[in-house]
Design a protein around this motif. Sequence first.
Motif, mmCIF file in Angstrom:
data_model
loop_
_atom_site.group_PDB
_atom_site.id
_atom_site.type_symbol
_atom_site.label_atom_id
_atom_site.label_comp_id
_atom_site.label_asym_id
_atom_site.label_seq_id
_atom_site.Cartn_x
_atom_site.Cartn_y
_atom_site.Cartn_z
ATOM 1 N N TYR A 131 0.894 -1.159 0.056
ATOM 2 C CA TYR A 131 0.049 -0.159 0.073
ATOM 3 C C TYR A 131 0.906 1.262 -0.041
ATOM 4 N N ASN A 132 2.284 0.912 -0.263
ATOM 5 C CA ASN A 132 2.799 2.291 -0.001
ATOM 6 C C ASN A 132 3.135 3.073 -1.416
ATOM 7 N N ASP A 133 2.743 2.470 -2.427
ATOM 8 C CA ASP A 133 2.622 3.034 -3.787
ATOM 9 C C ASP A 133 1.466 4.216 -3.668
ATOM 10 N N ASP A 134 1.800 5.316 -4.213
ATOM 11 C CA ASP A 134 1.074 6.662 -4.041
ATOM 12 C C ASP A 134 -0.521 6.397 -4.436
ATOM 13 N N LYS A 135 -0.714 5.587 -5.194
ATOM 14 C CA LYS A 135 -1.866 5.317 -5.660
ATOM 15 C C LYS A 135 -2.909 4.703 -4.549
ATOM 16 N N TYR A 136 -2.168 3.698 -3.642
ATOM 17 C CA TYR A 136 -2.958 3.348 -2.558
ATOM 18 C C TYR A 136 -2.755 3.622 -1.172
ATOM 19 N N ARG A 137 -1.872 4.623 -1.150
ATOM 20 C CA ARG A 137 -1.443 4.967 0.082
ATOM 21 C C ARG A 137 -2.726 5.328 1.168
ATOM 22 N N SER A 138 -3.465 6.433 0.422
ATOM 23 C CA SER A 138 -4.941 6.810 1.057
ATOM 24 C C SER A 138 -5.831 5.735 1.664
ATOM 25 N N ARG A 139 -5.552 4.626 0.965
ATOM 26 C CA ARG A 139 -6.443 3.652 1.460
ATOM 27 C C ARG A 139 -5.972 2.437 2.306
ATOM 28 N N VAL A 472 1.496 1.139 12.716
ATOM 29 C CA VAL A 472 2.801 0.876 12.898
ATOM 30 C C VAL A 472 3.371 1.057 11.463
ATOM 31 N N SER A 473 2.630 0.554 10.570
ATOM 32 C CA SER A 473 2.864 0.770 8.812
ATOM 33 C C SER A 473 3.171 2.158 8.635
ATOM 34 N N LYS A 474 2.302 3.175 9.196
ATOM 35 C CA LYS A 474 2.464 4.710 9.015
ATOM 36 C C LYS A 474 3.514 5.063 9.568
ATOM 37 N N LEU A 475 3.789 4.961 10.791
ATOM 38 C CA LEU A 475 4.723 5.973 11.479
ATOM 39 C C LEU A 475 5.885 5.170 11.566
ATOM 40 N N SER A 476 6.185 4.086 11.737
ATOM 41 C CA SER A 476 7.430 3.341 11.752
ATOM 42 C C SER A 476 8.620 4.155 10.846
ATOM 43 N N PRO A 477 9.807 4.264 11.438
ATOM 44 C CA PRO A 477 10.820 4.185 10.553
ATOM 45 C C PRO A 477 11.052 3.302 9.631
ATOM 46 N N ALA A 478 11.328 3.636 8.102
ATOM 47 C CA ALA A 478 11.306 2.516 7.207
ATOM 48 C C ALA A 478 12.262 1.306 7.339
ATOM 49 N N ARG A 479 13.317 1.504 8.278
ATOM 50 C CA ARG A 479 14.131 0.297 8.233
ATOM 51 C C ARG A 479 13.564 -0.799 9.510
ATOM 52 N N LEU A 480 13.060 -0.081 10.336
ATOM 53 C CA LEU A 480 12.261 -0.620 11.724
ATOM 54 C C LEU A 480 10.869 -1.246 11.562
ATOM 55 N N THR A 481 10.331 -1.032 10.260
ATOM 56 C CA THR A 481 8.819 -1.469 10.205
ATOM 57 C C THR A 481 8.560 -2.738 10.809
ATOM 58 N N SER A 482 9.266 -3.974 10.373
ATOM 59 C CA SER A 482 8.989 -5.159 10.617
ATOM 60 C C SER A 482 9.086 -5.131 12.238
ATOM 61 N N LEU A 483 10.081 -4.592 12.757
ATOM 62 C CA LEU A 483 10.724 -4.518 14.039
ATOM 63 C C LEU A 483 9.731 -4.119 14.995
ATOM 64 N N MET A 484 9.010 -2.894 14.671
ATOM 65 C CA MET A 484 8.080 -2.349 15.357
ATOM 66 C C MET A 484 6.699 -3.311 15.213
ATOM 67 N N MET A 485 6.445 -3.590 14.077
ATOM 68 C CA MET A 485 5.295 -4.626 14.011
ATOM 69 C C MET A 485 5.497 -5.779 15.015
ATOM 70 N N GLY A 486 6.737 -6.116 15.424
ATOM 71 C CA GLY A 486 7.180 -6.971 16.709
ATOM 72 C C GLY A 486 6.678 -6.457 17.676
ATOM 73 N N GLY A 487 7.089 -5.151 18.053
ATOM 74 C CA GLY A 487 6.629 -4.283 19.052
ATOM 75 C C GLY A 487 5.124 -4.235 19.507
ATOM 76 N N GLU A 543 2.313 15.248 11.524
ATOM 77 C CA GLU A 543 3.740 15.665 11.128
ATOM 78 C C GLU A 543 4.391 14.845 10.325
ATOM 79 N N TYR A 544 4.083 13.156 10.613
ATOM 80 C CA TYR A 544 4.838 12.327 10.048
ATOM 81 C C TYR A 544 4.004 11.264 8.961
ATOM 82 N N VAL A 545 2.771 11.714 8.924
ATOM 83 C CA VAL A 545 1.903 10.703 7.917
ATOM 84 C C VAL A 545 1.332 11.757 6.890
ATOM 85 N N LYS A 546 1.728 11.563 5.539
ATOM 86 C CA LYS A 546 1.312 12.274 4.528
ATOM 87 C C LYS A 546 -0.002 11.713 3.806
#
Length: 546
Positions: A131-139, A472-487, A543-546
Amino acid sequence: MNKSSSHPAALPFLFLSEMWERFGFYLILGIFQLYLTDTAKGGWGMDRATAADIFGTFIAFVYLTPFLGGLIADRKLGYSKSIIIGGILMGIGYIGLSVHNLTVFYLSLGLICVGNGFFKPNISTLLGNVYNDDKYRSRKDTGYNIFYMGINIGAFICNFFAAFLRNTVGWGAAFIAAGVGMFLGVLIFVIGMKHYRHADVRKPVQEGDMPLSRIFSVVFLPAIVVGLGAWFIPGNIFGSDSTDAFIFACIPILFFFVSLLVKADAKDRKPIAALLSIFAVSIVFWAVFKQNGTALTTWAQYYTDREIPAAIEAPAQKLYLVETVTNKPDSVTAYDSEFRVIRDAAGKPVKVWDKVPYFKNVAPEKMPEEGKSISLFNTELFQSINPFFVITLTPLIVWFFGMLRKRKREPSTPSKIAWGLLVSAASTLLMVGAVYACSNGAIKASPWWLIGCYGVITVGELFLSPMGLSLVSKLSPARLTSLMMGGWFLATSIGNKLSGILATLWDTYDNKANYYLVNCLLLGGAAAVIFLMLKWLNGIFREYVK
């Protein structure tokens, strides 16, 4: 990706894969306490407090291992390999439960826990990535809602399979069915690989990131050592050896997540702080919600009128979804007024001449004549009420938020989570009403009380659980997404363990209304905390979710 669709082509494959994983997992949860306490049909004959402790520990570790699985996927394996490995391990574990051997039983639970660690956080992360593609991000929120609805189809149908198989064949057949479902999920995932291979991108390690070897040495090794030490220390601090071990083992992992916050640069610190705050508050939700497999199963089994209406008795019998009980003296396990198993000095269930436990609190006018039988819905069928409401209510909630979005009044994701906690607190008040309606268990309660409770808490769940994954998917720093999902799943894990601790206290409450009022206060307090943080959370979100 399908350019003509408003959602990625990956979505149906991912939720069908997760649907069959949930089929197996919730089949196990629906019958877990029943199997552990069963003394008549090949179960383990444990007392209810022991069964609740094992249940709580199991689901705690099921949701603790995603921390490790997410980390390994981020750094080494990638998401797809991790999902496939995890699914295979879980399938083997489910089938292993069919072997009536205590060593095999615990080894199988271990395989399920490890397998879930590889499967659960990474399929959720993969969904977010497509869903990170611009076309799908809002959904993305809607995508997680649809995903959540799809996977609950598995949670809904599994209990009918469990009831049929354990009524006609036995406990083992039900566990094997869970394993077959898991393998189907893996097969579907492999078939759909072309739709999400592009989203399976490992994040590069950045300067300052702790190496994987160091994480094992400073996080997992201490967790294992501390956990084992807590298990073997004399006495119990938190009620049982397993609870002591789990809580102490979590401490090094919690320190690790705090260290992520402390060491984060200015750009990453705010979103990590917001996520950790959400994780902490969500623990309370899972502590109450996951009592569906313990306290609410006990309520369904012994305190709820499960007699099947005459109009549907024949088809229910043909589908083997019922159990038959006869009102006559019989050699059965004796239960006292609180339905606890009576045991001899050696710890074995005592067999005495007594009536079937179900008849202990049947209203006089509904008591069959001596020698007559009645048909009851299997207890685990009540576990399908929650996923049924997930399936039926999700389209309404998606429509509701879509309507608000068009009017530019849709609540933020943190706001949805806050309202989810408040709605969940209201569900426990229905059970307080059920206790008073049945005179504290003196007679059976109408099943509509339990159905209503599940309906209300499902609304809270739909506001909170898929929104947590989305956040988690929206706010996590890119390199930590799956780790934060683990959180997120670590928070779920701690909540699940607390649910088992709360359930062990069931028999200590003479007035069961007080038990549910404690749950209400816990959820209400958590809701108050997040509402107080909402301005801060929404500021970070904007601030962080566009």
